[in-house]
Design an enzyme around this catalytic site. Structure first.
Site, PDB file in Angstrom:
ATOM      1  CE  LYS A   1      -1.819   3.071   1.725  1.00 52.76           C
ATOM      2  NZ  LYS A   1      -1.637   4.423   1.146  1.00 52.76           N
TER       3      LYS A   1
ATOM      4  N   GLY B   1       6.411   5.814   8.000  1.00 52.21           N
ATOM      5  CA  GLY B   1       5.549   6.991   7.866  1.00 52.21           C
ATOM      6  C   GLY B   1       5.602   7.819   9.132  1.00 52.21           C
ATOM      7  CB  SER B   2       3.343  10.441  10.327  1.00 51.58           C
ATOM      8  OG  SER B   2       2.116   9.739  10.356  1.00 51.58           O
TER       9      SER B   2
ATOM     10  N   GLY C   1       1.996   5.508  12.800  1.00 51.75           N
ATOM     11  CA  GLY C   1       2.778   4.349  13.257  1.00 51.75           C
ATOM     12  C   GLY C   1       2.312   3.835  14.611  1.00 51.75           C
TER      13      GLY C   1
ATOM     14  CD  GLU D   1      12.893   1.986  10.765  1.00 50.41           C
ATOM     15  OE1 GLU D   1      13.188   3.071  11.336  1.00 50.41           O
ATOM     16  OE2 GLU D   1      13.407   0.899  11.084  1.00 50.41           O
TER      17      GLU D   1
ATOM     18  CD  GLN E   1       5.688  18.144   4.933  1.00 49.80           C
ATOM     19  OE1 GLN E   1       4.977  17.188   5.183  1.00 49.80           O
ATOM     20  NE2 GLN E   1       6.438  18.731   5.872  1.00 49.80           N
TER      21      GLN E   1
ATOM     22  CD  GLU F   1      10.094  13.685  11.126  1.00 53.39           C
ATOM     23  OE1 GLU F   1       8.999  13.117  11.196  1.00 53.39           O
ATOM     24  OE2 GLU F   1      11.145  13.137  10.732  1.00 53.39           O
TER      25      GLU F   1
HETATM   26  P1  ADP Z   1       2.760  11.290   5.935  1.00 58.48           P
HETATM   27  O1  ADP Z   1       2.175  12.322   6.823  1.00 58.48           O
HETATM   28  O2  ADP Z   1       4.233  11.419   5.764  1.00 58.48           O
HETATM   29  O3  ADP Z   1       2.028  11.091   4.649  1.00 58.48           O
HETATM   30  P2  ADP Z   1       1.463   8.958   7.007  1.00 58.48           P
HETATM   31  O4  ADP Z   1       1.840   8.179   8.216  1.00 58.48           O
HETATM   32  O5  ADP Z   1       0.163   9.670   7.010  1.00 58.48           O
HETATM   33  O6  ADP Z   1       2.660   9.938   6.758  1.00 58.48           O
HETATM   34  O7  ADP Z   1       1.493   8.033   5.715  1.00 58.48           O
HETATM   35  C1  ADP Z   1       2.411   6.982   5.525  1.00 58.48           C
HETATM   36  C2  ADP Z   1       1.685   5.821   4.884  1.00 58.48           C
HETATM   37  O8  ADP Z   1       0.691   5.341   5.807  1.00 58.48           O
HETATM   38  C3  ADP Z   1       0.930   6.173   3.600  1.00 58.48           C
HETATM   39  O9  ADP Z   1       1.007   5.090   2.707  1.00 58.48           O
HETATM   40  C4  ADP Z   1      -0.488   6.356   4.105  1.00 58.48           C
HETATM   41  O10 ADP Z   1      -1.454   6.117   3.106  1.00 58.48           O
HETATM   42  C5  ADP Z   1      -0.572   5.274   5.165  1.00 58.48           C
HETATM   43  N1  ADP Z   1      -1.634   5.478   6.149  1.00 58.48           N
HETATM   44  C6  ADP Z   1      -2.194   6.633   6.551  1.00 58.48           C
HETATM   45  N2  ADP Z   1      -3.155   6.402   7.464  1.00 58.48           N
HETATM   46  C7  ADP Z   1      -3.214   5.062   7.645  1.00 58.48           C
HETATM   47  C8  ADP Z   1      -3.985   4.187   8.471  1.00 58.48           C
HETATM   48  N3  ADP Z   1      -4.924   4.640   9.311  1.00 58.48           N
HETATM   49  N4  ADP Z   1      -3.751   2.864   8.384  1.00 58.48           N
HETATM   50  C9  ADP Z   1      -2.792   2.384   7.568  1.00 58.48           C
HETATM   51  N5  ADP Z   1      -2.049   3.137   6.775  1.00 58.48           N
HETATM   52  C10 ADP Z   1      -2.231   4.477   6.809  1.00 58.48           C
END
Ligand code: ADP
Length: 476
Positions: free
Chosen positions: A171, A224-225, A229, A246, A327, A378
């Site tokens: 994904k 991701g964030s 996470g 991570e 961003q 961050e």
């Molecule tokens: P950023 O703010 O850098 O986009 P995110 O953590 O929102 O960081 O996104 C990182 C990844 O996690 C993306 O692929 C996003 O689609 C996915 N993501 C966002 N929300 C969810 C969730 N509730 N469950 C699983 N994956 C998610």
């Protein structure tokens, strides 16, 4: 270009789609990506689950051939894939091509790893009994990836997943469907059996929970964030599902009085601002001892004045655009917060260029203290702050005073301080006279504290996440 999901060996249409916008030029639409729903994700999980047993039994030669094919094609097409990456994500062309090459090298590394899967044979403490310890695939792994390394991060999760015999559902981040699609297209021609690799586009909040909650998915690897996470880890915890995260960083770069000034400036500017500061390993806190402080700040400011911010594909550009409007707004807000909290800012304003894009002058915030928000949270943009300290001991204490622990750097010519820092920096990665960002592909990557959770990614250490260990006893 239509980016479709790839499920069970076939490209999959959806009624809804979203544009892939070039952040250097918003009039340039690269294509449209499918917006998948929970049903698409369920189908992909079923496909992976159906194919997992067959791939788990594949020979090292079959796995080698698949991974080697993928790695070779990425390397042969690194210029084209790098350009696609720079066009959709905004890092400069050399950075884009470098990242594409790295993705290819990662597949090559794990192609080699397929031939080096070993175990242990031991004697039992009981007479006549033999013990062997082997690794088996985990099963179906769900991979969730961010936008800032749109080909390298999917590569460093997919390659070990396949090398160790797992089936995959990827994904990718919504902002970068082009690289994910290109990678899937290469994988679709690699000889991998249908269903072993699946790609699902869609919103994280819609398709993500389906992936995480499915009892057919055995492990989740997420980059991701911090907020997302933590939520994923909590959900996986409830289900007792293997998880690897991570997340963010607030990485320190310590500059001591005895540092080589040119190296310190190079390392700090590279670590803080290259790739538009959009790296979880970016140096966002420059911790500088008082003897070199003023010289260092003046030299960094001069260097920043000579950096060109502009369209990612232009030759003269050193720093590309921020990834999107949201961003960019976040980056500008943090510059405001830092100013209100007493920091002195140079740069940090939105820039206009001859194309409509998300351009921002790199910001250096001086006269900050480690308790300010700019040094706690961050930003994920071209923003770094300077914290003045009196000596090495204070520098180390400030460097470690953060909830994160991904990468810590020091610039010094003192072996004593470098050695002490390597031993005492609370981080998964330590850099001496090198930028906090920019790591090799064949060694472990990951952090401590709030930056990472679970076992390490990359290198031989990736086996820990993508396999389970079996201990067998035999009385012949
Ligand atoms: P950023 O703010 O850098 O986009 P995110 O953590 O929102 O960081 O996104 C990182 C990844 O996690 C993306 O692929 C996003 O689609 C996915 N993501 C966002 N929300 C969810 C969730 N509730 N469950 C699983 N994956 C998610």
């Amino acid at each position: 270009m239509e980016y479709k999901s790839f499920i069970g060996g076939a490209w999959h249409e959806t009624s809804d789609s979203t544009p892939n916008v070039n952040p250097s030029d918003t009039s340039d639409i690269l294509g449209h990506a499918a917006v998948g729903g929970a049903d698409d994700m369920a189908r992909a999980i079923d496909a992976a689950s159906g194919a997992a047993a067959q791939w788990a039994k594949s020979t090292p030669q079959q796995r080698f051939d698949v991974l080697d094919f993928i790695g070779s094609e990425i390397l042969a097409r690194k210029a084209e894939l790098g350009e696609l990456l720079s066009r959709e994500e905004g890092k400069t062309l050399p950075e884009g091509i470098g990242e594409a090459a790295r993705a290819g090298q990662i597949f090559k590394f794990f192609a080699g790893e397929t031939l080096r899967q070993t175990g242990d044979v031991l004697a039992s403490v009981r007479p006549g009994i033999g013990v062997d310890v082997t690794r088996s695939p985990v099963g179906v792994v769900g991979l969730i990836t961010p936008w800032n390394f749109p080909i390298a991060i999917p590569a460093w999760k997919i390659a070990p997943a396949l090398a160790f015999g797992n089936a995959v559902v990827l994904k990718p981040a919504e902002l970068v469907p082009g690289c994910a699609h290109a990678l899937a297209e290469i994988i679709s021609r690699s000889g991998l059996p249908e269903g072993v690799f699946n790609l699902v586009f869609g919103r994280g909040s819609v398709v993500g929970p389906e992936l995480i909650g499915s009892n057919k998915v055995n492990a989740i690897s997420f980059t991701g964030s911090v907020g997302t996470g933590r939520a994923i880890a909590a959900d996986c915890g409830k289900l007792l599902k293997k998880v690897q995260l991570e997340m963010g960083g607030k990485n320190p770069m310590v500059v001591l009085d005895d540092a080589d000034l040119d190296i310190a400036v190079d390392v700090s500017v590279n670590g803080a601002y290259f790739s538009t500061g959009q790296r979880c390993t970016a140096s966002s806190r420059l911790i500088v001892t008082e003897g070199i402080h003023d010289k260092f700040v003046a030299a960094v400011e001069e260097r920043l004045n000579n950096l060109n911010v502009g369209h990612a594909l232009r030759k003269e550009t050193h720093i590309g655009p921020v990834v999107d409007e949201k961003q960019l707004q976040q980056d500008l807000d943090y510059v405001d917060i830092a100013t209100k909290d007493g920091g002195k800012v140079t740069g940090g304003q939105r820039l206009n260029r001859d194309t409509e894009g998300f351009f921002m002058a790199p910001a250096l915030v001086t006269e900050t203290t480690n308790d300010m928000r700019i040094n706690r949270e961050e930003v994920f943009g071209p923003v770094a702050s300077v914290i003045r300290v009196k000596d090495y001991d204070e520098a180390l204490a400030v460097a470690n005073d953060t909830e994160f622990g991904l990468s810590s750097g020091i610039c010094t010519t003192s072996l004593k301080h470098a050695s002490h820092f390597k031993a005492n920096a609370e981080a998964g990665m330590v850099m001496v006279n090198l930028p906090t960002a920019g790591v090799d592909y064949h060694v472990p990557f990951g952090g401590t504290k709030g930056s990472s959770f679970g076992s390490r990614e990359q290198g031989t250490y990736a086996a820990e996440f993508y396999t389970t260990v079996k201990t067998a006893y035999t009385l012949p």
